[in-house]
Design a protein around this motif. Structure first.
Motif, PDB file in Angstrom:
ATOM      1  N   UNK A 284       0.708  -1.052  -0.038  1.00 26.99           N
ATOM      2  CA  UNK A 284       0.051  -0.153   0.137  1.00 26.99           C
ATOM      3  C   UNK A 284       0.945   1.284  -0.012  1.00 26.99           C
ATOM      4  N   UNK A 285       2.089   1.287   0.724  1.00 23.12           N
ATOM      5  CA  UNK A 285       2.972   2.508   0.574  1.00 23.12           C
ATOM      6  C   UNK A 285       3.292   3.003  -0.609  1.00 23.12           C
ATOM      7  N   UNK A 286       3.593   1.949  -1.718  1.00 23.13           N
ATOM      8  CA  UNK A 286       4.017   2.218  -2.818  1.00 23.13           C
ATOM      9  C   UNK A 286       2.763   2.786  -3.795  1.00 23.13           C
ATOM     10  N   UNK A 287       1.831   2.204  -3.611  1.00 26.38           N
ATOM     11  CA  UNK A 287       0.641   2.696  -4.228  1.00 26.38           C
ATOM     12  C   UNK A 287       0.358   4.306  -3.631  1.00 26.38           C
ATOM     13  N   UNK A 288       0.235   4.537  -2.450  1.00 26.87           N
ATOM     14  CA  UNK A 288       0.108   5.903  -1.871  1.00 26.87           C
ATOM     15  C   UNK A 288       1.275   7.021  -2.463  1.00 26.87           C
ATOM     16  N   UNK A 289       2.280   6.390  -2.556  1.00 35.53           N
ATOM     17  CA  UNK A 289       3.536   7.178  -3.145  1.00 35.53           C
ATOM     18  C   UNK A 289       3.113   7.405  -4.630  1.00 35.53           C
ATOM     19  N   UNK A 290       2.582   6.370  -5.198  1.00 35.45           N
ATOM     20  CA  UNK A 290       2.230   6.579  -6.818  1.00 35.45           C
ATOM     21  C   UNK A 290       1.072   7.791  -6.877  1.00 35.45           C
ATOM     22  N   UNK A 291       0.174   8.025  -5.859  1.00 34.84           N
ATOM     23  CA  UNK A 291      -0.762   8.992  -6.082  1.00 34.84           C
ATOM     24  C   UNK A 291      -0.119  10.275  -6.070  1.00 34.84           C
ATOM     25  N   UNK A 292       0.930  10.366  -5.049  1.00 31.84           N
ATOM     26  CA  UNK A 292       1.527  11.649  -4.971  1.00 31.84           C
ATOM     27  C   UNK A 292       2.495  12.049  -6.287  1.00 31.84           C
ATOM     28  N   UNK A 312       0.800  13.674   4.480  1.00 32.95           N
ATOM     29  CA  UNK A 312       1.625  12.490   3.915  1.00 32.95           C
ATOM     30  C   UNK A 312       0.402  11.651   3.264  1.00 32.95           C
ATOM     31  N   UNK A 313       0.582  11.073   2.346  1.00 35.27           N
ATOM     32  CA  UNK A 313      -0.712  10.303   1.759  1.00 35.27           C
ATOM     33  C   UNK A 313      -1.040   9.241   2.712  1.00 35.27           C
ATOM     34  N   UNK A 314      -0.375   9.055   3.414  1.00 35.65           N
ATOM     35  CA  UNK A 314      -0.870   7.938   4.641  1.00 35.65           C
ATOM     36  C   UNK A 314      -2.136   8.523   5.491  1.00 35.65           C
ATOM     37  N   UNK A 315      -2.201   9.911   5.483  1.00 34.48           N
ATOM     38  CA  UNK A 315      -3.224  10.253   6.361  1.00 34.48           C
ATOM     39  C   UNK A 315      -4.592  10.343   5.740  1.00 34.48           C
ATOM     40  N   UNK A 316      -4.807  10.028   4.467  1.00 35.90           N
ATOM     41  CA  UNK A 316      -5.995  10.134   3.745  1.00 35.90           C
ATOM     42  C   UNK A 316      -6.096   8.996   2.771  1.00 35.90           C
ATOM     43  N   UNK A 353      -5.922   7.294 -10.446  1.00 35.16           N
ATOM     44  CA  UNK A 353      -6.158   8.638 -11.206  1.00 35.16           C
ATOM     45  C   UNK A 353      -7.292   9.181 -10.515  1.00 35.16           C
ATOM     46  N   UNK A 354      -8.174   8.429 -10.097  1.00 37.29           N
ATOM     47  CA  UNK A 354      -9.313   8.954  -9.350  1.00 37.29           C
ATOM     48  C   UNK A 354      -8.870   9.675  -8.047  1.00 37.29           C
ATOM     49  N   UNK A 355      -8.091   9.023  -7.314  1.00 30.58           N
ATOM     50  CA  UNK A 355      -7.585   9.764  -6.095  1.00 30.58           C
ATOM     51  C   UNK A 355      -6.824  10.981  -6.450  1.00 30.58           C
ATOM     52  N   UNK A 356      -6.079  11.057  -7.648  1.00 30.94           N
ATOM     53  CA  UNK A 356      -5.270  12.196  -8.114  1.00 30.94           C
ATOM     54  C   UNK A 356      -6.513  13.485  -8.435  1.00 30.94           C
ATOM     55  N   UNK A 367      -4.627  24.815  -1.657  1.00 31.43           N
ATOM     56  CA  UNK A 367      -4.042  25.818  -1.551  1.00 31.43           C
ATOM     57  C   UNK A 367      -3.965  27.000  -0.830  1.00 31.43           C
ATOM     58  N   UNK A 368      -5.391  27.383  -0.180  1.00 34.15           N
ATOM     59  CA  UNK A 368      -5.590  28.311   0.653  1.00 34.15           C
ATOM     60  C   UNK A 368      -5.659  27.871   2.145  1.00 34.15           C
ATOM     61  N   UNK A 369      -6.014  26.728   2.456  1.00 38.07           N
ATOM     62  CA  UNK A 369      -6.017  26.068   3.889  1.00 38.07           C
ATOM     63  C   UNK A 369      -4.878  25.849   4.468  1.00 38.07           C
ATOM     64  N   UNK A 370      -4.809  25.925   5.719  1.00 41.77           N
ATOM     65  CA  UNK A 370      -3.802  25.503   6.551  1.00 41.77           C
ATOM     66  C   UNK A 370      -3.788  23.768   6.644  1.00 41.77           C
ATOM     67  N   UNK A 371      -2.775  23.301   7.604  1.00 39.83           N
ATOM     68  CA  UNK A 371      -2.636  22.009   7.720  1.00 39.83           C
ATOM     69  C   UNK A 371      -3.851  21.306   8.339  1.00 39.83           C
ATOM     70  N   UNK A 372      -4.525  21.944   9.457  1.00 43.11           N
ATOM     71  CA  UNK A 372      -5.770  21.471  10.002  1.00 43.11           C
ATOM     72  C   UNK A 372      -7.068  21.601   9.014  1.00 43.11           C
ATOM     73  N   UNK A 373      -7.203  22.446   8.400  1.00 44.25           N
ATOM     74  CA  UNK A 373      -8.155  22.687   7.460  1.00 44.25           C
ATOM     75  C   UNK A 373      -8.140  21.656   6.258  1.00 44.25           C
ATOM     76  N   UNK A 374      -6.914  21.711   5.684  1.00 48.27           N
ATOM     77  CA  UNK A 374      -6.786  20.758   4.630  1.00 48.27           C
ATOM     78  C   UNK A 374      -7.033  19.122   5.006  1.00 48.27           C
ATOM     79  N   UNK A 375      -6.484  18.795   6.134  1.00 48.62           N
ATOM     80  CA  UNK A 375      -6.577  17.314   6.603  1.00 48.62           C
ATOM     81  C   UNK A 375      -8.183  17.014   6.836  1.00 48.62           C
TER      82      UNK A 375
END
Length: 400
Positions: A284-292, A312-316, A353-356, A367-375
């Motif tokens: 799964x780590x490889x796939x998450x990195x592939x999204x990024x 990090x992609x692990x968060x979502x 690609x759907x995740x992207x 782009x406008x949000x801070x860490x908390x808002x974006x999470x």
């Protein structure tokens, strides 16, 4: 019914009407969404998930064989252990050390029975939560399993095993960080004690009980992975689709057909559930990195913003990818997304690609949000229009 909808149904019927189904044509049609009419989706999914071959001549004999095989699994893994448990102590003089529940041998059948109970309790806890915003899984099935519910059979059913055992499901440690920890607004929390659920009378069983049985049989047949939290979210949409088939002949066998389709699907995605493979190329780590890495290629500004905020992609993306987006959208929308995922030639490349696409569609807020808002945005995805998301994912695919 619009003329466009009618012509799409006709296209599906043409492809499925051939003696040998043209898989590339069927994939192309399914990718844009499968009509529910006439059980088309159920049939297409069975072909796309390699349960039914393209040669229609063998369908009838294959289905008969597989459904009989599933009945055999039920007898061996639920009914026979249940009879043994029910008979324990009936004739005490016949109980050998090997048959005794206190036999310390780790390979004894009773040790296996008690270990199975731990897995069963975790499954039970999870399947009762399936889509709590829908009544479907709590309702009785029209086709209860007669093998299990036969009043002539005096054996311990899974329902009785769960009611009678004193083990706590918390003892099962086979979960995956992030799969069920992050609640989704679409999934209200389920009641916590068994007494809070309506118990159906004898002779009836709820749809969630059928799903429980499918997962228990899968765990028994696949001891290397057994059951991991989140598998319930994979089997749920499959079973719902087959159990609501307008064709009653197919609907009657929803349990067995779901089991084999789920087994085939898990063969493709099971590495996501195996912690020891996380960092391998199939993990799964490889796939998450592939999204990024895909995001970096398509929208470098957004990629850098997420990197800068240490999101990090692990968060979502862990949950998005592992559960094939089944916790992010309402069930009818999940089913529509799965039409495209199952039709993907390179299975689950399109999921990346759907995740992207999901990220790029909320780029302005990110782009406008801070860490908390974006999470919060990423863990409670704000867009519910899956057609928009799929359209964007297709654009990303075509722009390669």
């Amino acid at each position: 019914m619009s003329s466009l909808h009618k012509s799409r149904i006709a296209e599906f019927r043409d492809v499925l009407g051939e003696a040998e189904v043209a898989l590339p044509k069927l994939r192309a049609l399914c990718f844009s969404g499968i009509p529910f009419d006439g059980g088309l989706r159920c049939l297409c999914w069975k072909i796309l998930l390699n349960y039914l071959p393209v040669d229609k001549e063998v369908w009838s004999s294959l289905l008969k064989k597989q459904r009989e095989l599933y009945s055999q699994f039920l007898k061996e893994m639920i009914i026979q252990p249940g009879i043994a448990k029910a008979n324990l102590g009936v004739s005490r003089e016949d109980v050998t050390l090997e048959d005794h529940p206190l036999n310390p041998n780790p390979d004894s059948r009773w040790n296996t029975y008690f270990k199975d109970n731990e897995v069963l309790l975790q499954i039970d806890k999870d399947v009762r939560r399936l889509y709590p915003d829908m009544a479907f899984f709590q309702r009785p099935t029209e086709y209860p399993c007669l093998l299990i519910l036969d009043p002539q059979n005096d054996f311990e059913t899974l329902r009785k095993r769960v009611e009678q055992t004193t083990l706590k499901s918390q003892t099962v440690a086979r979960n995956r960080s992030g799969v069920t920890n992050v609640s989704s607004p679409l999934k209200p929390s389920a009641p916590h004690s068994l007494s809070e659920y309506e118990v159906l009378p004898n002779g009836c069983e709820a749809h969630w009980e059928v799903v429980e049985r499918i997962l228990f049989i899968y765990a028994k047949l696949n001891p290397g992975i057994a059951y991991v939290q989140g598998m319930n979210e994979i089997v749920g949409p499959l079973y719902y689709t087959f159990a609501t088939d307008p064709n009653s002949e197919w609907k009657e066998h929803a349990e067995a057909d779901t089991f084999f389709c789920f087994t085939n699907l898990m063969a493709e995605i099971r590495d996501n559930f195996i912690k020891s493979l996380d960092d391998s190329q199939c993990g799964i780590t490889y796939k998450m990195e592939k999204v990024y890495s895909t995001l970096k290629e398509k929208d470098v500004e957004l990629y850098l913003k997420l990197q800068e905020q240490n999101i990090k992609p692990q968060f979502f993306a862990f949950r998005w990818l592992t559960l094939l987006l089944s916790q992010e959208f309402l069930l009818p929308d999940v089913i529509r997304i799965w039409d495209s995922l199952f039709a993907d030639d390179n299975r689950f490349d399109f999921l990346l690609l759907v995740c992207c696409a999901m990220l790029t569609l909320i780029r302005d807020q990110l782009l406008e949000g801070d860490f908390t808002l974006n999470m919060r945005l990423l863990q409670d995805y704000p867009i519910s229009d899956v057609h928009l998301i799929l359209k964007k994912a297709k654009e990303l695919q075509d722009s390669k």
